[in-house]
Design a protein around this motif. Structure first.
Motif, PDB file in Angstrom:
ATOM      1  N   ALA A  29       0.819  -1.058   0.032  1.00  7.18           N
ATOM      2  CA  ALA A  29      -0.157  -0.135   0.033  1.00  7.18           C
ATOM      3  C   ALA A  29       0.885   1.194   0.014  1.00  7.18           C
ATOM      4  N   GLY A  30       0.616   2.104  -0.913  1.00  2.38           N
ATOM      5  CA  GLY A  30       1.118   3.342  -0.891  1.00  2.38           C
ATOM      6  C   GLY A  30       2.558   3.397  -1.911  1.00  2.38           C
ATOM      7  N   GLN A  31       2.817   2.297  -2.330  1.00  2.41           N
ATOM      8  CA  GLN A  31       4.131   1.913  -3.210  1.00  2.41           C
ATOM      9  C   GLN A  31       3.700   2.717  -4.605  1.00  2.41           C
ATOM     10  N   PRO A  32       4.578   3.679  -5.082  1.00  2.59           N
ATOM     11  CA  PRO A  32       4.093   3.906  -6.466  1.00  2.59           C
ATOM     12  C   PRO A  32       4.316   3.180  -7.457  1.00  2.59           C
ATOM     13  N   LEU A  33       3.408   2.950  -8.474  1.00  6.84           N
ATOM     14  CA  LEU A  33       3.562   1.948  -9.416  1.00  6.84           C
ATOM     15  C   LEU A  33       4.030   2.574 -10.921  1.00  6.84           C
ATOM     16  N   LEU A  34       3.784   3.652 -11.268  1.00  6.82           N
ATOM     17  CA  LEU A  34       4.121   4.265 -12.508  1.00  6.82           C
ATOM     18  C   LEU A  34       4.233   5.633 -12.258  1.00  6.82           C
ATOM     19  N   LYS A  35       5.268   6.399 -13.022  1.00  7.26           N
ATOM     20  CA  LYS A  35       5.343   7.757 -13.146  1.00  7.26           C
ATOM     21  C   LYS A  35       4.909   8.110 -14.516  1.00  7.26           C
ATOM     22  N   VAL A  36       4.046   9.213 -14.554  1.00  8.38           N
ATOM     23  CA  VAL A  36       3.562   9.827 -15.807  1.00  8.38           C
ATOM     24  C   VAL A  36       3.830  11.234 -15.926  1.00  8.38           C
ATOM     25  N   ASP A  37       4.488  11.480 -17.056  1.00 12.14           N
ATOM     26  CA  ASP A  37       4.648  12.868 -17.295  1.00 12.14           C
ATOM     27  C   ASP A  37       3.308  13.727 -17.893  1.00 12.14           C
ATOM     28  N   TYR A  38       2.544  14.201 -17.137  1.00 10.96           N
ATOM     29  CA  TYR A  38       1.325  14.794 -17.508  1.00 10.96           C
ATOM     30  C   TYR A  38       1.449  16.018 -18.775  1.00 10.96           C
ATOM     31  N   ALA A  39       2.557  16.647 -18.314  1.00 12.60           N
ATOM     32  CA  ALA A  39       2.901  17.918 -19.196  1.00 12.60           C
ATOM     33  C   ALA A  39       3.048  17.438 -20.614  1.00 12.60           C
ATOM     34  N   TYR A  40       3.696  16.259 -20.609  1.00 11.95           N
ATOM     35  CA  TYR A  40       4.310  15.787 -22.219  1.00 11.95           C
ATOM     36  C   TYR A  40       2.869  15.309 -22.664  1.00 11.95           C
ATOM     37  N   ARG A  41       2.156  14.534 -21.836  1.00 11.63           N
ATOM     38  CA  ARG A  41       0.855  14.014 -22.311  1.00 11.63           C
ATOM     39  C   ARG A  41      -0.156  15.103 -22.890  1.00 11.63           C
ATOM     40  N   MET A  42      -0.284  16.199 -22.082  1.00 12.12           N
ATOM     41  CA  MET A  42      -0.950  17.278 -22.703  1.00 12.12           C
ATOM     42  C   MET A  42      -0.478  17.920 -23.945  1.00 12.12           C
ATOM     43  N   LYS A  43       1.022  18.224 -23.937  1.00  8.97           N
ATOM     44  CA  LYS A  43       1.427  18.619 -25.310  1.00  8.97           C
ATOM     45  C   LYS A  43       1.067  17.829 -26.358  1.00  8.97           C
ATOM     46  N   GLU A  44       1.147  16.579 -26.051  1.00  7.94           N
ATOM     47  CA  GLU A  44       0.670  15.639 -27.351  1.00  7.94           C
ATOM     48  C   GLU A  44      -0.736  15.470 -27.556  1.00  7.94           C
ATOM     49  N   GLU A  45      -1.588  16.291 -26.654  1.00 10.98           N
ATOM     50  CA  GLU A  45      -3.195  16.351 -27.016  1.00 10.98           C
ATOM     51  C   GLU A  45      -3.767  14.972 -26.362  1.00 10.98           C
ATOM     52  N   LYS A  46      -2.984  14.146 -25.441  1.00  8.55           N
ATOM     53  CA  LYS A  46      -3.687  12.834 -25.055  1.00  8.55           C
ATOM     54  C   LYS A  46      -4.386  13.117 -23.972  1.00  8.55           C
ATOM     55  N   ASP A  47      -5.588  12.543 -23.904  1.00  8.23           N
ATOM     56  CA  ASP A  47      -6.514  12.328 -22.667  1.00  8.23           C
ATOM     57  C   ASP A  47      -5.867  11.536 -21.656  1.00  8.23           C
ATOM     58  N   THR A  48      -6.028  12.235 -20.286  1.00  7.59           N
ATOM     59  CA  THR A  48      -5.219  11.447 -19.260  1.00  7.59           C
ATOM     60  C   THR A  48      -6.232  10.448 -18.532  1.00  7.59           C
ATOM     61  N   VAL A  49      -7.321  10.241 -18.803  1.00  8.71           N
ATOM     62  CA  VAL A  49      -8.303   9.520 -18.059  1.00  8.71           C
ATOM     63  C   VAL A  49      -7.614   8.199 -17.964  1.00  8.71           C
ATOM     64  N   THR A  50      -7.586   7.603 -16.641  1.00  7.36           N
ATOM     65  CA  THR A  50      -6.953   6.458 -16.134  1.00  7.36           C
ATOM     66  C   THR A  50      -7.910   5.263 -15.723  1.00  7.36           C
ATOM     67  N   LEU A  51      -7.800   4.188 -16.145  1.00  9.58           N
ATOM     68  CA  LEU A  51      -8.549   3.006 -15.710  1.00  9.58           C
ATOM     69  C   LEU A  51      -7.805   2.148 -15.047  1.00  9.58           C
ATOM     70  N   VAL A  52      -8.271   1.725 -13.755  1.00  8.78           N
ATOM     71  CA  VAL A  52      -7.754   0.620 -13.004  1.00  8.78           C
ATOM     72  C   VAL A  52      -8.664  -0.659 -13.292  1.00  8.78           C
ATOM     73  N   VAL A  53      -8.071  -1.789 -13.446  1.00  3.46           N
ATOM     74  CA  VAL A  53      -8.938  -2.997 -13.943  1.00  3.46           C
ATOM     75  C   VAL A  53      -8.365  -4.052 -12.914  1.00  3.46           C
TER      76      VAL A  53
END
Length: 81
Positions: A29-53
């Motif tokens: 619990a609390g351990q980071p699983l993934l780093k996401v560069d949201y600034a890059y994602r926004m620059k590339e105009e990609k939606d940041t919706v995140t699904l957890v399955v």
């Protein structure tokens, strides 16, 4: 568990993501699983919706405990029994 971060991101070829764990790792619990560069994602105009399955939950009850904005390392989102 499967994390799917963003929509229409396959053309980024992994750019903007850094996996901090690999398949089969045991996490806590609390351990980071993934780093996401949201600034890059926004620059590339990609939606940041995140699904957890959650997979392999045969005969387990799932309880949704929180919705909306979640505080890092403070709020429990789901519980299984």
């Amino acid at each position: 568990m499967i994390l799917h971060v963003g929509l229409d991101t396959v053309n980024l070829n992994g750019q903007g993501f850094e996996a901090l764990v690999k398949e089969g790792d045991v996490v806590t619990a609390g351990q980071p699983l993934l780093k996401v560069d949201y600034a890059y994602r926004m620059k590339e105009e990609k939606d940041t919706v995140t699904l957890v399955v959650f997979t392999n939950l045969v005969e387990k009850a799932i309880h949704l405990l929180n919705t909306g904005k979640i505080k890092h390392n403070q709020d429990v989102v789901v519980d299984f029994d």
